[in-house]
Motif scaffolding. Structure first.
Motif, PDB file in Angstrom:
ATOM      1  N   ILE A   1     -35.393  23.288 -28.219  1.00 47.68           N
ATOM      2  CA  ILE A   1     -34.852  23.467 -26.869  1.00 47.68           C
ATOM      3  C   ILE A   1     -33.773  22.416 -26.596  1.00 47.68           C
ATOM      4  CG2 ILE A   1     -35.415  23.187 -24.426  1.00 47.68           C
ATOM      5  CD1 ILE A   1     -38.089  24.555 -25.001  1.00 47.68           C
ATOM      6  N   ILE A   2     -34.033  21.178 -26.980  1.00 45.77           N
ATOM      7  CA  ILE A   2     -33.078  20.099 -26.723  1.00 45.77           C
ATOM      8  C   ILE A   2     -31.806  20.294 -27.543  1.00 45.77           C
ATOM      9  CG2 ILE A   2     -32.739  17.597 -26.870  1.00 45.77           C
ATOM     10  CD1 ILE A   2     -35.850  17.394 -26.529  1.00 45.77           C
ATOM     11  N   ARG A   3     -31.968  20.746 -28.777  1.00 41.35           N
ATOM     12  CA  ARG A   3     -30.802  20.904 -29.660  1.00 41.35           C
ATOM     13  C   ARG A   3     -29.879  22.040 -29.231  1.00 41.35           C
ATOM     14  NH1 ARG A   3     -30.934  18.226 -34.576  1.00 41.35           N
ATOM     15  NH2 ARG A   3     -32.854  17.044 -35.007  1.00 41.35           N
ATOM     16  N   MET A   4     -30.369  22.922 -28.357  1.00 34.68           N
ATOM     17  CA  MET A   4     -29.504  24.001 -27.866  1.00 34.68           C
ATOM     18  C   MET A   4     -28.304  23.440 -27.106  1.00 34.68           C
ATOM     19  SD  MET A   4     -32.165  26.844 -26.387  1.00 34.68           S
ATOM     20  CE  MET A   4     -33.381  27.667 -27.411  1.00 34.68           C
ATOM     21  N   THR A   5     -28.555  22.429 -26.271  1.00 40.05           N
ATOM     22  CA  THR A   5     -27.487  21.794 -25.480  1.00 40.05           C
ATOM     23  C   THR A   5     -27.753  20.291 -25.451  1.00 40.05           C
ATOM     24  OG1 THR A   5     -28.762  22.183 -23.466  1.00 40.05           O
ATOM     25  CG2 THR A   5     -27.042  23.805 -24.012  1.00 40.05           C
ATOM     26  N   PRO A   6     -27.596  19.586 -26.573  1.00 45.28           N
ATOM     27  CA  PRO A   6     -28.044  18.188 -26.679  1.00 45.28           C
ATOM     28  C   PRO A   6     -27.384  17.225 -25.703  1.00 45.28           C
ATOM     29  CG  PRO A   6     -26.646  18.791 -28.536  1.00 45.28           C
ATOM     30  CD  PRO A   6     -26.954  20.061 -27.815  1.00 45.28           C
ATOM     31  N   THR A   7     -26.202  17.564 -25.209  1.00 51.61           N
ATOM     32  CA  THR A   7     -25.542  16.651 -24.257  1.00 51.61           C
ATOM     33  C   THR A   7     -25.768  17.069 -22.808  1.00 51.61           C
ATOM     34  OG1 THR A   7     -23.472  17.909 -24.341  1.00 51.61           O
ATOM     35  CG2 THR A   7     -23.732  16.114 -25.938  1.00 51.61           C
ATOM     36  N   GLY A   8     -26.435  18.178 -22.587  1.00 54.28           N
ATOM     37  CA  GLY A   8     -26.652  18.670 -21.227  1.00 54.28           C
ATOM     38  C   GLY A   8     -27.673  17.835 -20.471  1.00 54.28           C
ATOM     39  N   ALA A   9     -27.549  17.845 -19.152  1.00 52.12           N
ATOM     40  CA  ALA A   9     -28.448  17.052 -18.301  1.00 52.12           C
ATOM     41  C   ALA A   9     -29.894  17.514 -18.449  1.00 52.12           C
ATOM     42  CB  ALA A   9     -28.006  17.153 -16.841  1.00 52.12           C
ATOM     43  N   PHE A  10     -30.112  18.832 -18.509  1.00 51.55           N
ATOM     44  CA  PHE A  10     -31.470  19.343 -18.645  1.00 51.55           C
ATOM     45  C   PHE A  10     -32.087  18.884 -19.963  1.00 51.55           C
ATOM     46  CE2 PHE A  10     -33.935  22.583 -20.920  1.00 51.55           C
ATOM     47  CZ  PHE A  10     -35.103  22.538 -20.174  1.00 51.55           C
TER      48      PHE A  10
ATOM     49  N   PRO B   1     -30.501  13.500 -32.366  1.00 54.00           N
ATOM     50  CA  PRO B   1     -29.385  12.560 -32.509  1.00 54.00           C
ATOM     51  C   PRO B   1     -28.912  12.030 -31.169  1.00 54.00           C
ATOM     52  CG  PRO B   1     -28.609  14.814 -32.762  1.00 54.00           C
ATOM     53  CD  PRO B   1     -30.104  14.895 -32.690  1.00 54.00           C
ATOM     54  N   ASP B   2     -28.220  10.919 -31.199  1.00 55.76           N
ATOM     55  CA  ASP B   2     -27.643  10.313 -29.989  1.00 55.76           C
ATOM     56  C   ASP B   2     -26.689  11.306 -29.326  1.00 55.76           C
ATOM     57  OD1 ASP B   2     -25.730   8.793 -28.307  1.00 55.76           O
ATOM     58  OD2 ASP B   2     -26.881   7.076 -29.032  1.00 55.76           O
ATOM     59  N   PRO B   3     -26.828  11.543 -28.024  1.00 57.97           N
ATOM     60  CA  PRO B   3     -25.958  12.527 -27.359  1.00 57.97           C
ATOM     61  C   PRO B   3     -24.519  12.063 -27.172  1.00 57.97           C
ATOM     62  CG  PRO B   3     -27.417  11.488 -25.770  1.00 57.97           C
ATOM     63  CD  PRO B   3     -27.844  10.995 -27.111  1.00 57.97           C
ATOM     64  N   GLY B   4     -24.211  10.807 -27.544  1.00 61.08           N
ATOM     65  CA  GLY B   4     -22.840  10.322 -27.424  1.00 61.08           C
ATOM     66  C   GLY B   4     -22.528   9.813 -26.033  1.00 61.08           C
ATOM     67  N   LYS B   5     -21.266   9.767 -25.705  1.00 59.57           N
ATOM     68  CA  LYS B   5     -20.837   9.238 -24.414  1.00 59.57           C
ATOM     69  C   LYS B   5     -20.915  10.334 -23.351  1.00 59.57           C
ATOM     70  CE  LYS B   5     -17.776   5.600 -26.147  1.00 59.57           C
ATOM     71  NZ  LYS B   5     -16.403   5.021 -26.112  1.00 59.57           N
ATOM     72  N   VAL B   6     -21.976  10.287 -22.583  1.00 54.20           N
ATOM     73  CA  VAL B   6     -22.167  11.232 -21.482  1.00 54.20           C
ATOM     74  C   VAL B   6     -22.616  10.452 -20.246  1.00 54.20           C
ATOM     75  CG1 VAL B   6     -22.701  13.256 -22.900  1.00 54.20           C
ATOM     76  CG2 VAL B   6     -24.529  11.655 -22.288  1.00 54.20           C
ATOM     77  N   ARG B   7     -22.435  11.054 -19.102  1.00 54.29           N
ATOM     78  CA  ARG B   7     -22.796  10.393 -17.849  1.00 54.29           C
ATOM     79  C   ARG B   7     -24.311  10.378 -17.678  1.00 54.29           C
ATOM     80  NH1 ARG B   7     -23.706  12.106 -12.646  1.00 54.29           N
ATOM     81  NH2 ARG B   7     -23.325  14.280 -13.271  1.00 54.29           N
ATOM     82  N   MET B   8     -24.824   9.224 -17.266  1.00 60.15           N
ATOM     83  CA  MET B   8     -26.259   9.092 -16.992  1.00 60.15           C
ATOM     84  C   MET B   8     -26.669  10.054 -15.873  1.00 60.15           C
ATOM     85  SD  MET B   8     -28.184   6.488 -18.421  1.00 60.15           S
ATOM     86  CE  MET B   8     -27.889   5.115 -19.566  1.00 60.15           C
ATOM     87  N   VAL B   9     -27.821  10.678 -16.024  1.00 55.70           N
ATOM     88  CA  VAL B   9     -28.366  11.538 -14.967  1.00 55.70           C
ATOM     89  C   VAL B   9     -29.762  11.035 -14.611  1.00 55.70           C
ATOM     90  CG1 VAL B   9     -27.048  13.583 -15.596  1.00 55.70           C
ATOM     91  CG2 VAL B   9     -29.271  13.174 -16.670  1.00 55.70           C
ATOM     92  N   PRO B  10     -30.152  11.107 -13.328  1.00 51.65           N
ATOM     93  CA  PRO B  10     -31.497  10.662 -12.949  1.00 51.65           C
ATOM     94  C   PRO B  10     -32.550  11.655 -13.415  1.00 51.65           C
ATOM     95  CG  PRO B  10     -30.370  11.573 -11.042  1.00 51.65           C
ATOM     96  CD  PRO B  10     -29.354  11.544 -12.166  1.00 51.65           C
ATOM     97  N   VAL B  11     -33.718  11.152 -13.771  1.00 49.46           N
ATOM     98  CA  VAL B  11     -34.812  12.028 -14.187  1.00 49.46           C
ATOM     99  C   VAL B  11     -35.266  12.882 -13.017  1.00 49.46           C
ATOM    100  CG1 VAL B  11     -37.167  12.093 -15.074  1.00 49.46           C
ATOM    101  CG2 VAL B  11     -35.536  10.442 -16.010  1.00 49.46           C
ATOM    102  N   LEU B  12     -35.466  12.254 -11.861  1.00 50.48           N
ATOM    103  CA  LEU B  12     -35.817  12.998 -10.650  1.00 50.48           C
ATOM    104  C   LEU B  12     -34.562  13.265  -9.841  1.00 50.48           C
ATOM    105  CD1 LEU B  12     -38.987  11.131  -9.258  1.00 50.48           C
ATOM    106  CD2 LEU B  12     -38.931  13.233 -10.609  1.00 50.48           C
ATOM    107  N   ASN B  13     -34.411  14.492  -9.390  1.00 54.65           N
ATOM    108  CA  ASN B  13     -33.315  14.818  -8.483  1.00 54.65           C
ATOM    109  C   ASN B  13     -33.660  14.247  -7.102  1.00 54.65           C
ATOM    110  OD1 ASN B  13     -31.534  15.968  -6.659  1.00 54.65           O
ATOM    111  ND2 ASN B  13     -31.587  17.996  -7.596  1.00 54.65           N
ATOM    112  N   PRO B  14     -32.899  13.259  -6.608  1.00 55.91           N
ATOM    113  CA  PRO B  14     -33.255  12.625  -5.333  1.00 55.91           C
ATOM    114  C   PRO B  14     -33.180  13.562  -4.137  1.00 55.91           C
ATOM    115  CG  PRO B  14     -31.096  11.873  -6.099  1.00 55.91           C
ATOM    116  CD  PRO B  14     -31.702  12.658  -7.210  1.00 55.91           C
ATOM    117  N   ASP B  15     -32.553  14.713  -4.295  1.00 60.04           N
ATOM    118  CA  ASP B  15     -32.540  15.693  -3.213  1.00 60.04           C
ATOM    119  C   ASP B  15     -33.834  16.513  -3.188  1.00 60.04           C
ATOM    120  OD1 ASP B  15     -29.994  14.950  -2.377  1.00 60.04           O
ATOM    121  OD2 ASP B  15     -29.025  16.336  -3.779  1.00 60.04           O
ATOM    122  N   GLN B  16     -34.568  16.489  -4.311  1.00 61.66           N
ATOM    123  CA  GLN B  16     -35.799  17.271  -4.418  1.00 61.66           C
ATOM    124  C   GLN B  16     -37.054  16.442  -4.235  1.00 61.66           C
ATOM    125  OE1 GLN B  16     -35.226  18.894  -8.401  1.00 61.66           O
ATOM    126  NE2 GLN B  16     -35.203  20.959  -7.541  1.00 61.66           N
TER     127      GLN B  16
END
Length: 514
Positions: free
Chosen positions: A104-113, A132-147
């Motif tokens: 599942i992770i390898r389908m979109t390894p750099t995606g937030a999900f 593998p390391d997803p490379g240079k991507v923007r950090m995303v929070p584990v919990l969505n603070p709006d949820q």
């Protein structure tokens, strides 16, 4: 693996849908993987209509939101519309093969999900995936603070490129959904309001109010348990409440507090349980346990209490909403029920600890939450049962010869990851009552009593203790001095003095004389 839920369902795991639909997200995953977990307090389903009706128990979405009958699609749906449910995810990760999660992770390894599910898998299981390391991507929070409520200041996880804003650790991490009601409570800034209001009160009045509130909260906490402690025992527990937030949490600190709560320990085992535990009654004829709630296994207490202590530290350092954090800590503690006796009062002491540690309470004052809980005792019990009730069918147990329970299955995650949304809303309501009612009422009383006592001295010179007794008699008799008081304790007062004092009472306490 079982089957994905069908369309046209009207009931799921004993919970009726508001209209025909197809369970989706976490509900679908529970069904497909035959997960043995209590259903989430709010689940999602796809309606057959394009204008569905949602309820507190069901989020109903339109047919265009329907996810594919595949794990990845259901997980993406769940994360997007339901947030993170650690209870379901922990059970899923035990049931699914690591290679399935890796795929599942390898389908979109750099995606937030993908990065969030990767982090959560390793965080919950302790198993490191070959990703593998997803490379240079923007950090995303584990919990969505709006949820959901999380840390305002999380910890970066460089491996997964996520910001871990989970309020706890894998050993203990209840979560709270950010409902409209809770968001409205948060915006009221009740702690700030209380500090500002108390800041306008004379320090001597605050000190006197604090002493009364402390003792009243102690007595209320005992009353919730159906006990009437001696004055000395209530004062001793009030002193412990006043020190909440001063000492760091530890098992030793909990043990110290339990000793204070119990007082006479000749018939109670002190320290963490070394056997099962439950809340309920025994059958009169067979001594068979009839539990309303079954406590955590004693084998799990060390990790659960260690996790609770870590949660307290993370919530404070990460600027978690103090009332939400207090609800998770306090209700988590009482569900774990680590002691043979004293759990209820320690659970309410934890509320004071969390609020004091976050500097939420006014300096020198505690919020008398036990008094508010006692006024709303039926709602309090309903909140307690909102998790313990649905949990009972998922606990396998047998009675012991001593009339206790022995838990036969692994139940630790039930106490680690429960949904504390309802508990947080209840506690916020209690805190609001203390800010809007209890604190100002006590200050107003003291201000009125000072006026009354000063006025009495202008009528007749008497010691303050006598003025207090005089007020007590008047208060008990709706502003009139009883015949008994006039012929005994205050026989020295003449009719004119009595009339003046009764009028003074009516004027200062806003109660017309009868």
């Amino acid at each position: 693996m079982g089957e994905w839920p069908a369309q046209g369902v009207v009931d799921f795991h004993g919970r009726p849908l508001p209209e025909r639909g197809e369970p989706a997200g976490y509900a679908a995953i529970i069904a497909a993987f035959d997960l043995i977990v209590p259903p989430p307090s709010r689940m999602a389903a796809i309606s057959e209509r394009h204008h569905p009706r949602s309820t507190e128990a069901w989020l109903m979405l339109t047919p265009r939101h329907r996810p594919e009958p595949a794990l990845v699609s259901q997980l993406v749906f769940a994360f997007k519309y339901e947030g993170i449910d650690l209870q379901v995810l922990a059970a899923l990760f035990r049931a699914a093969h690591p290679e399935a999660i890796e795929a599942i992770i390898r389908m979109t390894p750099t995606g937030a999900f993908a990065r969030r599910i990767w982090f959560l898998y390793e965080w919950l299981t302790g198993i490191q995936l070959d990703i593998p390391d997803p490379g240079k991507v923007r950090m995303v929070p584990v919990l969505n603070p709006d949820q959901q409520y999380g840390l305002a200041e999380g910890d970066p996880s460089p491996r997964h490129k996520v910001l871990n804003n989970l309020p706890g650790t894998a050993d203990f991490c209840p979560l709270v959904r950010k409902t409209e009601a809770l968001a409205a409570f948060s915006q009221k800034a009740l702690g700030v309001r209380a500090r500002e209001a108390m800041g306008r009160v004379r320090p001597d009045l605050i000190a006197r109010a604090a002493a009364f509130i402390l003792l009243n909260d102690s007595k209320s906490s005992f009353a919730i348990e159906g006990e009437r402690p001696s004055g000395q025992r209530a004062a001793r527990w009030g002193q412990a409440i006043s020190q909440a937030g001063v000492r760091a949490l530890s098992v030793e600190e909990f043990d110290r507090l339990q000793r204070i709560v119990i007082g006479d320990a000749r018939f109670v085992r002190l320290g963490l349980r070394d056997e099962g535990g439950f809340v309920g009654v025994h059958d009169r004829d067979t001594n068979m346990p009839i539990p309303d709630h079954i406590s955590a296994r004693h084998e799990d207490l060390e990790s659960l209490i260690g996790g609770l202590i870590a949660y307290s530290d993370r919530a404070t350092r990460g600027a978690m909403d103090p009332v939400v954090a207090a609800a998770c800590l306090a209700f988590g503690f009482v569900y774990i029920h680590p002691y043979v006796d004293g759990n209820g009062r320690l659970h309410r002491w934890l509320i004071h600890h969390a609020l004091a540690t976050a500097s939420y309470s006014p300096p020198g004052l505690v919020f008398p939450v036990s008094a508010a809980i006692l006024r709303n005792i039926d709602q309090y019990r309903a909140v307690l049962e909102s998790w313990s009730g649905p949990l009972l069918p998922f606990i396998e147990w047998r009675p012991t010869a001593a009339g206790n329970v022995e838990v036969l299955n692994d139940t630790a995650s039930f106490y680690r990851y429960f949904d504390a949304t309802e508990h947080a809303a209840f506690l916020y309501d209690c805190v609001e009552q203390t800010v809007d009612h209890d604190l100002p009422q006590e200050v107003r009383f003291l201000q009125a009593f000072d006026l009354f006592a000063t006025g009495v001295q202008e009528v007749v010179d008497m010691p303050m203790a006598q003025a207090e007794l005089l007020h007590k008699f008047l208060d008990q008799n709706r502003g009139r001095l009883s015949q008994r008081a006039r012929t005994k304790e205050f026989a020295a007062l003449n009719d004119t003095e009595v009339e003046q004092i009764e009028a003074l009472y009516a004027g200062t306490f806003d109660q017309p004389a009868q």
